[in-house]
Enzyme design. Structure first.
Site, mmCIF file in Angstrom:
data_model
loop_
_atom_site.group_PDB
_atom_site.id
_atom_site.type_symbol
_atom_site.label_atom_id
_atom_site.label_comp_id
_atom_site.label_asym_id
_atom_site.label_seq_id
_atom_site.Cartn_x
_atom_site.Cartn_y
_atom_site.Cartn_z
ATOM 1 N N CYS A 1 0.836 -1.207 0.000
ATOM 2 C CA CYS A 1 0.000 0.000 0.000
ATOM 3 C C CYS A 1 0.873 1.260 0.000
ATOM 4 C CB CYS A 1 -0.915 -0.046 1.221
ATOM 5 S SG CYS A 1 -1.833 1.463 1.541
ATOM 6 N N HIS A 2 0.234 2.385 -0.355
ATOM 7 C CA HIS A 2 0.956 3.662 -0.421
ATOM 8 C C HIS A 2 1.612 4.042 0.895
ATOM 9 C CE1 HIS A 2 -0.307 4.923 -4.399
ATOM 10 N NE2 HIS A 2 -1.373 4.200 -4.148
ATOM 11 N N THR A 3 0.946 3.734 1.993
ATOM 12 C CA THR A 3 1.481 4.139 3.301
ATOM 13 C C THR A 3 2.831 3.468 3.568
ATOM 14 O OG1 THR A 3 -0.796 4.294 3.987
ATOM 15 C CG2 THR A 3 0.847 4.425 5.723
ATOM 16 N N HIS B 1 1.046 -3.596 6.222
ATOM 17 C CA HIS B 1 -0.142 -3.499 7.081
ATOM 18 C C HIS B 1 -1.392 -4.052 6.414
ATOM 19 C CE1 HIS B 1 -0.197 0.077 4.575
ATOM 20 N NE2 HIS B 1 -1.494 0.150 4.773
ATOM 21 N N GLU B 2 -1.267 -4.577 5.178
ATOM 22 C CA GLU B 2 -2.466 -5.098 4.504
ATOM 23 C C GLU B 2 -2.442 -6.621 4.529
ATOM 24 O OE1 GLU B 2 -4.076 -2.060 1.149
ATOM 25 O OE2 GLU B 2 -3.682 -4.061 0.394
ATOM 26 N N CYS C 1 -11.078 -2.260 20.477
ATOM 27 C CA CYS C 1 -11.010 -2.913 21.796
ATOM 28 C C CYS C 1 -12.387 -3.242 22.345
ATOM 29 C CB CYS C 1 -10.232 -2.050 22.786
ATOM 30 S SG CYS C 1 -11.163 -0.618 23.415
ATOM 31 N N CYS D 1 -13.257 1.092 24.930
ATOM 32 C CA CYS D 1 -12.930 2.507 25.132
ATOM 33 C C CYS D 1 -14.122 3.383 24.727
ATOM 34 C CB CYS D 1 -11.673 2.897 24.354
ATOM 35 S SG CYS D 1 -11.940 3.056 22.580
ATOM 36 N N CYS E 1 -14.824 3.202 21.042
ATOM 37 C CA CYS E 1 -15.404 1.925 20.604
ATOM 38 C C CYS E 1 -16.866 1.819 21.017
ATOM 39 C CB CYS E 1 -14.610 0.749 21.171
ATOM 40 S SG CYS E 1 -13.114 0.402 20.230
ATOM 41 N N CYS F 1 -10.429 3.694 17.744
ATOM 42 C CA CYS F 1 -10.195 3.086 19.061
ATOM 43 C C CYS F 1 -8.997 3.751 19.737
ATOM 44 C CB CYS F 1 -9.926 1.593 18.887
ATOM 45 S SG CYS F 1 -9.455 0.745 20.393
ATOM 46 N N ARG G 1 -3.290 3.362 20.881
ATOM 47 C CA ARG G 1 -2.810 4.372 19.920
ATOM 48 C C ARG G 1 -1.385 4.828 20.152
ATOM 49 N NH1 ARG G 1 -6.534 6.382 16.533
ATOM 50 N NH2 ARG G 1 -5.738 8.354 15.783
ATOM 51 N N CYS H 1 -6.978 -2.684 4.444
ATOM 52 C CA CYS H 1 -6.729 -1.245 4.307
ATOM 53 C C CYS H 1 -7.571 -0.644 3.192
ATOM 54 C CB CYS H 1 -5.237 -0.964 4.100
ATOM 55 S SG CYS H 1 -4.904 0.801 3.928
ATOM 56 N N ARG I 1 -3.399 -3.338 -7.062
ATOM 57 C CA ARG I 1 -2.649 -3.825 -5.918
ATOM 58 C C ARG I 1 -1.713 -4.970 -6.304
ATOM 59 N NH1 ARG I 1 -3.256 -0.079 -3.110
ATOM 60 N NH2 ARG I 1 -3.926 -0.010 -0.958
HETATM 61 N N1 LIG Z 1 -8.220 7.320 5.072
HETATM 62 C C1 LIG Z 1 -7.609 6.150 5.158
HETATM 63 O O1 LIG Z 1 -7.722 5.433 6.153
HETATM 64 C C2 LIG Z 1 -6.786 5.688 3.987
HETATM 65 C C3 LIG Z 1 -6.458 4.340 3.826
HETATM 66 C C4 LIG Z 1 -5.765 3.945 2.679
HETATM 67 C C5 LIG Z 1 -5.373 4.892 1.754
HETATM 68 N N2 LIG Z 1 -5.679 6.202 1.963
HETATM 69 C C6 LIG Z 1 -5.320 7.253 0.992
HETATM 70 O O2 LIG Z 1 -6.309 7.272 -0.013
HETATM 71 C C7 LIG Z 1 -5.734 7.801 -1.218
HETATM 72 C C8 LIG Z 1 -6.032 6.862 -2.373
HETATM 73 O O3 LIG Z 1 -5.392 5.612 -2.181
HETATM 74 P P1 LIG Z 1 -5.275 4.597 -3.395
HETATM 75 O O4 LIG Z 1 -4.570 3.395 -2.902
HETATM 76 O O5 LIG Z 1 -6.594 4.409 -4.037
HETATM 77 O O6 LIG Z 1 -4.297 5.450 -4.330
HETATM 78 P P2 LIG Z 1 -3.992 5.418 -5.896
HETATM 79 O O7 LIG Z 1 -2.795 6.268 -6.088
HETATM 80 O O8 LIG Z 1 -3.956 4.026 -6.397
HETATM 81 O O9 LIG Z 1 -5.245 6.155 -6.562
HETATM 82 C C9 LIG Z 1 -5.354 7.535 -6.684
HETATM 83 C C10 LIG Z 1 -6.030 7.837 -7.995
HETATM 84 O O10 LIG Z 1 -6.260 9.235 -8.105
HETATM 85 C C11 LIG Z 1 -6.209 9.561 -9.466
HETATM 86 N N3 LIG Z 1 -6.063 11.002 -9.683
HETATM 87 C C12 LIG Z 1 -4.934 11.747 -9.735
HETATM 88 N N4 LIG Z 1 -5.231 13.021 -10.013
HETATM 89 C C13 LIG Z 1 -6.563 13.105 -10.129
HETATM 90 C C14 LIG Z 1 -7.465 14.157 -10.431
HETATM 91 N N5 LIG Z 1 -7.032 15.401 -10.645
HETATM 92 N N6 LIG Z 1 -8.784 13.877 -10.494
HETATM 93 C C15 LIG Z 1 -9.239 12.620 -10.278
HETATM 94 N N7 LIG Z 1 -8.417 11.583 -10.012
HETATM 95 C C16 LIG Z 1 -7.110 11.819 -9.934
HETATM 96 C C17 LIG Z 1 -5.044 8.752 -9.985
HETATM 97 O O11 LIG Z 1 -5.113 8.587 -11.391
HETATM 98 C C18 LIG Z 1 -5.220 7.444 -9.227
HETATM 99 O O12 LIG Z 1 -5.921 6.480 -9.978
HETATM 100 C C19 LIG Z 1 -4.245 7.996 -0.928
HETATM 101 O O13 LIG Z 1 -4.038 9.333 -0.539
HETATM 102 C C20 LIG Z 1 -4.025 7.083 0.260
HETATM 103 O O14 LIG Z 1 -2.924 7.490 1.037
HETATM 104 C C21 LIG Z 1 -6.384 6.604 3.037
HETATM 105 ZN ZN LIG Z 2 -2.776 1.119 3.537
HETATM 106 ZN ZN LIG Z 3 -11.384 0.944 21.676
#
Ligand SMILES: NC(=O)c1ccc[n+]([C@@H]2O[C@H](COP(=O)([O-])OP(=O)(O)OC[C@H]3O[C@@H](n4cnc5c(N)ncnc54)[C@H](O)[C@@H]3O)[C@@H](O)[C@H]2O)c1
Ligand SMILES: [Zn+2]
Ligand SMILES: [Zn+2]
Length: 367
Positions: A40-42, A62-63, A92, A95, A98, A106, A110, A169, A362
Site C-alpha cells: 500500500c501507499h502508506t 499493514h495489509e 477494543c 474505550c 469503541c 479506538c 494508539r 486497508c 494492488r
Molecule cells: N483514510 C484512510 O484510512 C486511507 C487508507 C488507505 C489509503 N488512503 C489514501 O487514499 C488515497 C487513495 O489511495 P489509493 O490506494 O486508491 O491510491 P492510488 O494512487 O492508487 O489512486 C489515486 C487515484 O487518483 C487519481 N487522480 C490523480 N489526479 C486526479 C485528479 N485530478 N482527479 C481525479 N483523479 C485523480 C489517480 O489517477 C489514481 O488512480 C491515498 O491518498 C491514500 O494514502 C487513506
Molecule cells: Zn494502507
Molecule cells: Zn477501543
C-alpha cells in the site's frame, strides 16, 4: 523463532529482506502466520522518509491476512487455525470511542502503536538482541507477526487470503467511506474522485447502498474502466472543469455525496465544491502531503455543504471487516480486478516500483 521479513533499514533505500527473531506472543497477543499481504501507499510513504512520524529500522506492511498460529494468555476471540485480517485500526470494544457508534478510532493502544511498540511498550521483533520496532501495529511484510488480539478481525475461512488482505486497508477504506462514514442513501447521486483501490471501493460501496448515479473521475482510462466494473454509471477524465460538469448535470446544485480518494488537496477542494447545496456531504479519504492545507470557501458550508474525513472508512474492524469480506463471498463484490500482481516477499521492492508506475491496483505478496 526465526522469521524472514522486509526491513526498512534506512529511509529512501530499498527494503532489506532478511532474517529476524520474533518472540512468543504475550498476554492478549497472537502469533499470526501471514498468507498474503498487499503493498500500500502508506508503506512506500514511510519508506521514503517523507512521513514525519516514520522511524527505522522497522518491518513495514499493514495489509495482511493470515492464520492464527498461537495465542497468548487471556486471548479468547481467536484460536489457532482461524483466518484473520490484520487491523492497523484496532477495536477494543471497551474505550469511549469503541462504545460510540460515531467513530472507529479506538483509543486503546494508539500511543504505543504510533511509537512502534506493542501495547506493553516493548517489541517482539529483534535482531542480534537489538529490538526492532513494529509498524502500524502490524508489520506484515513478514512470514509471521505478533499482534494484539484487538487488532485482528476473524473472517470466514472460505475467503481466499489474497482477497481477504485487501480488506485490511484500501478496500475497506473505500467501501466504508460510502457505507459507514457517508451512509449513502438509495437513489442518490455520488461523485468519486480517484479510481485506485480506495476510490474503486467507494464506487462499490455507493452501488451497494443503492446510489442511482455514480460518477467516477480519474486520470486513467484503464482505471475508469475498472470503475465501471464496480458500478460507476459515468466515468470522466479529471481536470479543472469537473466541478462545473457536476453542477451542469445536477440542475446546478451538485451531488448528494462526493468522495475524495486521491490525496491531492486540489482534488479535495473540487470534491467540496461539487457537493450539493443544502445537504451535500464531501467525504475525504485521501491522505494529503505533510503541511498541505485544504482551501474551502466558507460560504459553501453556510449553504449546507458538509465535509468529513474518514479513516479506514469508519469501519469498526473486528465487527465490520468480517461483514465486508462476506459481501465478496456472496458475490456482491468483484475482487479479481483489484489483485493485479502476485509477488513474493523477496519481490517487495518490485511491489513499490509497480505502485510508482501505477501499474495495476494492488500487488499482493503471497507467502
Ligand atoms: N483514510 C484512510 O484510512 C486511507 C487508507 C488507505 C489509503 N488512503 C489514501 O487514499 C488515497 C487513495 O489511495 P489509493 O490506494 O486508491 O491510491 P492510488 O494512487 O492508487 O489512486 C489515486 C487515484 O487518483 C487519481 N487522480 C490523480 N489526479 C486526479 C485528479 N485530478 N482527479 C481525479 N483523479 C485523480 C489517480 O489517477 C489514481 O488512480 C491515498 O491518498 C491514500 O494514502 C487513506
Ligand atoms: Zn494502507
Ligand atoms: Zn477501543
Amino acid at each position: 523463532m526465526k522469521i524472514r521479513a522486509a526491513v526498512l533499514e534506512e529511509f529512501g533505500k530499498p527494503l532489506n529482506v532478511t532474517e529476524l527473531d520474533l518472540a512468543e506472543p504475550r498476554a492478549g497477543e497472537v502469533l499470526v502466520r501471514l498468507a498474503a499481504c498487499g503493498v500500500c501507499h502508506t508503506d512506500m510513504y514511510t519508506a521514503s522518509g517523507v512521513d514525519p512520524s516514520g522511524y527505522a529500522p522497522t518491518v513495514l506492511g499493514h495489509e495482511g491476512a493470515g492464520f492464527v498460529e498461537k495465542v497468548g494468555e487471556g486471548v479468547t476471540s481467536v484460536v489457532p487455525g482461524d483466518l484473520v485480517v490484520t487491523l492497523f485500526s484496532p477495536q477494543c470494544r471497551e474505550c469511549i470511542h469503541c462504545l460510540s457508534p460515531d467513530t472507529n478510532l479506538c483509543l486503546a493502544i494508539r500511543e504505543q502503536q504510533g511509537k512502534g511498540y506493542l501495547p506493553d511498550g516493548t517489541t517482539r521483533l529483534s535482531r542480534d538482541g537489538e529490538p526492532i520496532r513494529h509498524f502500524m501495529g502490524t508489520s506484515t511484510f513478514a512470514e509471521y507477526t505478533v499482534m494484539p488480539e484487538i487488532a485482528l478481525a476473524k473472517v470466514s475461512p472460505d475467503a481466499a487470503p489474497d482477497h481477504a488482505c485487501l480488506f485490511a486497508c484500501g478496500l475497506s477504506t473505500g467501501l466504508g467511506a460510502a457505507m459507514f462514514t457517508a451512509k449513502v442513501k438509495p437513489g442518490s447521486t455520488c461523485v468519486v474522485f480517484g479510481a485506485g483501490m480506495v476510490g474503486l471501493g467507494a464506487v462499490a460501496g455507493a452501488r451497494l447502498q443503492g446510489a442511482e448515479r455514480i460518477i467516477c473521475v480519474d486520470m486513467s482510462d484503464q482505471r475508469l474502466e475498472l470503475a465501471r466494473g464496480q458500478g460507476a454509471t459515468d466515468t470522466w477524465l479529471g481536470g479543472p472543469d469537473v466541478v462545473e460538469r457536476v453542477l451542469e448535470q445536477t440542475g446546478g446544485f451538485g451531488a448528494d455525496y462526493t468522495f475524495e480518494a486521491t490525496g491531492l488537496v486540489a482534488v479535495m477542494r473540487q470534491a467540496v465544491e461539487a457537493a450539493r447545496m443544502g445537504w451535500g456531504l464531501c467525504t475525504v479519504a485521501g491522505v494529503a502531503g505533510k503541511g498541505e492545507t485544504l482551501d474551502v470557501i466558507p460560504r459553501l458550508l453556510i449553504t449546507g455543504r458538509r465535509i468529513c474525513g474518514s479513516s479506514f472508512g469508519g469501519v469498526k474492524g473486528r465487527d465490520q471487516v468480517p461483514e465486508l469480506v462476506k459481501l465478496s463471498l456472496d458475490g456482491k463484490l468483484d475482487m479479481t480486478p483489484f489483485l493485479s500482481h502476485s509477488i513474493t516477499l523477496d519481490e517487495v521492492n518490485k511491489g513499490f516500483e509497480l505502485m510508482e508506475r501505477q501499474d495495476g491496483i494492488r500487488s499482493v505478496i503471497s507467502f
